[in-house]
Design an enzyme around this catalytic site. Sequence first.
Site, PDB file in Angstrom:
ATOM      1  N   SER A   8       0.871  -1.180   0.000  1.00  0.00           N
ATOM      2  CA  SER A   8       0.000   0.000   0.000  1.00  0.00           C
ATOM      3  C   SER A   8       0.904   1.224   0.000  1.00  0.00           C
ATOM      4  CB  SER A   8      -0.941  -0.004   1.209  1.00  0.00           C
ATOM      5  OG  SER A   8      -0.225  -0.153   2.407  1.00  0.00           O
ATOM      6  N   GLU A  10       1.196   5.532   0.751  1.00  0.00           N
ATOM      7  CA  GLU A  10       0.604   6.699   1.416  1.00  0.00           C
ATOM      8  C   GLU A  10       1.011   7.977   0.691  1.00  0.00           C
ATOM      9  OE1 GLU A  10       0.610   6.684   5.732  1.00  0.00           O
ATOM     10  OE2 GLU A  10       1.315   8.755   5.678  1.00  0.00           O
ATOM     11  N   ASP A 102      -1.769  15.454  15.603  1.00  0.00           N
ATOM     12  CA  ASP A 102      -1.056  16.389  16.478  1.00  0.00           C
ATOM     13  C   ASP A 102      -1.563  17.774  16.128  1.00  0.00           C
ATOM     14  OD1 ASP A 102       0.863  14.576  17.772  1.00  0.00           O
ATOM     15  OD2 ASP A 102       1.570  14.289  15.717  1.00  0.00           O
ATOM     16  N   PHE A 209      12.242  14.660  10.427  1.00  0.00           N
ATOM     17  CA  PHE A 209      11.025  13.857  10.642  1.00  0.00           C
ATOM     18  C   PHE A 209      11.223  12.919  11.820  1.00  0.00           C
ATOM     19  CE2 PHE A 209       9.345  13.482   5.952  1.00  0.00           C
ATOM     20  CZ  PHE A 209       8.900  14.794   6.007  1.00  0.00           C
ATOM     21  N   HIS A 259       3.654  -1.014   3.815  1.00  0.00           N
ATOM     22  CA  HIS A 259       2.977   0.270   3.558  1.00  0.00           C
ATOM     23  C   HIS A 259       4.061   1.328   3.356  1.00  0.00           C
ATOM     24  CE1 HIS A 259      -0.207   3.339   4.015  1.00  0.00           C
ATOM     25  NE2 HIS A 259       0.662   4.021   4.740  1.00  0.00           N
TER      26      HIS A 259
HETATM   27  P1  FAD Z   1      -3.154   7.695  20.029  1.00  0.00           P
HETATM   28  O1  FAD Z   1      -3.331   6.266  19.713  1.00  0.00           O
HETATM   29  O2  FAD Z   1      -4.316   8.420  20.635  1.00  0.00           O
HETATM   30  O3  FAD Z   1      -1.880   7.823  20.986  1.00  0.00           O
HETATM   31  C1  FAD Z   1      -1.280   9.087  21.230  1.00  0.00           C
HETATM   32  C2  FAD Z   1      -0.540   9.064  22.560  1.00  0.00           C
HETATM   33  O4  FAD Z   1      -1.477   9.025  23.639  1.00  0.00           O
HETATM   34  C3  FAD Z   1       0.362   7.839  22.770  1.00  0.00           C
HETATM   35  O5  FAD Z   1       1.507   8.268  23.470  1.00  0.00           O
HETATM   36  C4  FAD Z   1      -0.477   6.902  23.621  1.00  0.00           C
HETATM   37  O6  FAD Z   1       0.318   6.030  24.416  1.00  0.00           O
HETATM   38  C5  FAD Z   1      -1.217   7.914  24.491  1.00  0.00           C
HETATM   39  N1  FAD Z   1      -2.546   7.445  24.942  1.00  0.00           N
HETATM   40  C6  FAD Z   1      -3.488   6.807  24.219  1.00  0.00           C
HETATM   41  N2  FAD Z   1      -4.575   6.578  24.984  1.00  0.00           N
HETATM   42  C7  FAD Z   1      -4.324   7.093  26.200  1.00  0.00           C
HETATM   43  C8  FAD Z   1      -5.057   7.179  27.417  1.00  0.00           C
HETATM   44  N3  FAD Z   1      -6.290   6.679  27.542  1.00  0.00           N
HETATM   45  N4  FAD Z   1      -4.479   7.806  28.495  1.00  0.00           N
HETATM   46  C9  FAD Z   1      -3.214   8.317  28.397  1.00  0.00           C
HETATM   47  N5  FAD Z   1      -2.465   8.263  27.258  1.00  0.00           N
HETATM   48  C10 FAD Z   1      -3.022   7.661  26.179  1.00  0.00           C
HETATM   49  N6  FAD Z   1      -0.863  12.567  11.834  1.00  0.00           N
HETATM   50  C11 FAD Z   1      -1.671  13.443  11.198  1.00  0.00           C
HETATM   51  O7  FAD Z   1      -1.885  14.548  11.709  1.00  0.00           O
HETATM   52  N7  FAD Z   1      -2.258  13.152  10.000  1.00  0.00           N
HETATM   53  C12 FAD Z   1      -2.110  11.964   9.416  1.00  0.00           C
HETATM   54  O8  FAD Z   1      -2.661  11.715   8.338  1.00  0.00           O
HETATM   55  C13 FAD Z   1      -1.262  10.986  10.052  1.00  0.00           C
HETATM   56  N8  FAD Z   1      -1.091   9.747   9.527  1.00  0.00           N
HETATM   57  C14 FAD Z   1      -0.378   8.807  10.223  1.00  0.00           C
HETATM   58  C15 FAD Z   1      -0.309   7.497   9.729  1.00  0.00           C
HETATM   59  C16 FAD Z   1       0.407   6.523  10.410  1.00  0.00           C
HETATM   60  C17 FAD Z   1       0.451   5.121   9.855  1.00  0.00           C
HETATM   61  C18 FAD Z   1       1.085   6.847  11.610  1.00  0.00           C
HETATM   62  C19 FAD Z   1       1.886   5.812  12.339  1.00  0.00           C
HETATM   63  C20 FAD Z   1       1.019   8.135  12.108  1.00  0.00           C
HETATM   64  C21 FAD Z   1       0.282   9.125  11.441  1.00  0.00           C
HETATM   65  N9  FAD Z   1       0.140  10.424  11.933  1.00  0.00           N
HETATM   66  C22 FAD Z   1      -0.655  11.341  11.289  1.00  0.00           C
HETATM   67  C23 FAD Z   1       0.833  10.820  13.157  1.00  0.00           C
HETATM   68  C24 FAD Z   1      -0.062  10.636  14.410  1.00  0.00           C
HETATM   69  O9  FAD Z   1      -1.223  11.414  14.293  1.00  0.00           O
HETATM   70  C25 FAD Z   1       0.763  11.068  15.614  1.00  0.00           C
HETATM   71  O10 FAD Z   1       1.776  10.137  15.859  1.00  0.00           O
HETATM   72  C26 FAD Z   1      -0.037  11.349  16.884  1.00  0.00           C
HETATM   73  O11 FAD Z   1       0.843  11.957  17.821  1.00  0.00           O
HETATM   74  C27 FAD Z   1      -0.617  10.127  17.544  1.00  0.00           C
HETATM   75  O12 FAD Z   1      -1.676   9.626  16.865  1.00  0.00           O
HETATM   76  P2  FAD Z   1      -2.303   8.196  17.273  1.00  0.00           P
HETATM   77  O13 FAD Z   1      -3.499   7.991  16.454  1.00  0.00           O
HETATM   78  O14 FAD Z   1      -1.259   7.172  17.284  1.00  0.00           O
HETATM   79  O15 FAD Z   1      -2.729   8.557  18.789  1.00  0.00           O
END
Ligand code: FAD
Length: 279
Positions: A8, A10, A102, A209, A259
Amino acid sequence: MPALPSLSFEFFPPKTDEQRQQLERTVEKLKPLAPRFVSVTFGAGGSTLSYTPDAVRGLRKQHGLDAAPHLSCMGGTREEIGSLLQAYAEDGCTRLVALRGDLPSGMARPGDFRYATELVEFIRAETGQRFHVEVAAYPEVHPQADDAFADLKHFCTKVRAGADSAITQYFYNPDAYFAFVRAVRREGIEVPVIPGIMPISNYSQLKRFSEMCGAEIPRWIARRLQAYGDDAASLREFAADVVAALCRRLIDEGAPELHFYTLNLARPTLAVLERLRAA
Ligand code: FAD
């Protein structure tokens, strides 16, 4: 010649005509590799609100690709995210990458969701099984996590909230990926964990990055990349060899597919895949 693994790609959503043409050229070159799906990133806080849906529509309608929008919840309200979900469903999308995102610096609005888990719950509550939901995984630990165990626990909770599979942050140490997969399997999580692969074409960009997202560039790779200086051709050769060897090991030891973070460029991804095919 060995067949390529399932792939895939991105992309980020283009904002200018020049970027649109660049993406078109890239898609034309990568499409013959028959990716299982492609995905389009999304700026947290709605900063690419219309660009992502537009790019996804183009990839689906003009190129016939299974295009998945990324949906990041940070900064968004339930209403905004609900209407995006509805628009994607009406457009025929069947797959989403659900993220926290973020907040861009200076943006204060936190939005209605704190973590990606809450977004996954919301997607399932609003749209049932309409979408195949991918979430993010961090073999080298998310940079804001309290610790590695808390991060692993939060990842598992996110999957249990309704994710179908996960895509990892990029890494250059395959053992980090294998250890992560073993750890989630011990927790009873069985969804596919797809390694995210970042081809390398520019050392200073990669370094920047990697500092932001907490990905480690092993010292021997960093030092070699740095030493090439302005010799971009040699850097590309070395980088493609390193990333192809990483991909080969991942596939040989059980990764379900790959990916690629293309950054909308075809050449670095193709260079890796050519080596993989020839191996
Ligand atoms: P989460 O899964 O919510 O985790 C974020 C943090 O919070 C982690 O440290 C986790 O341990 C902590 N956490 C989770 N739940 C809890 C809880 N209940 N209590 C306390 N702490 C908790 N960013 C973008 O803006 N746009 C994109 O399109 C994008 N695409 C991405 C694609 C991939 C494949 C990846 C790996 C990352 C991508 N990112 C993107 C980056 C991502 O948004 C960031 O890494 C962001 O900081 C975390 O997103 P997440 O969905 O992993 O968050």
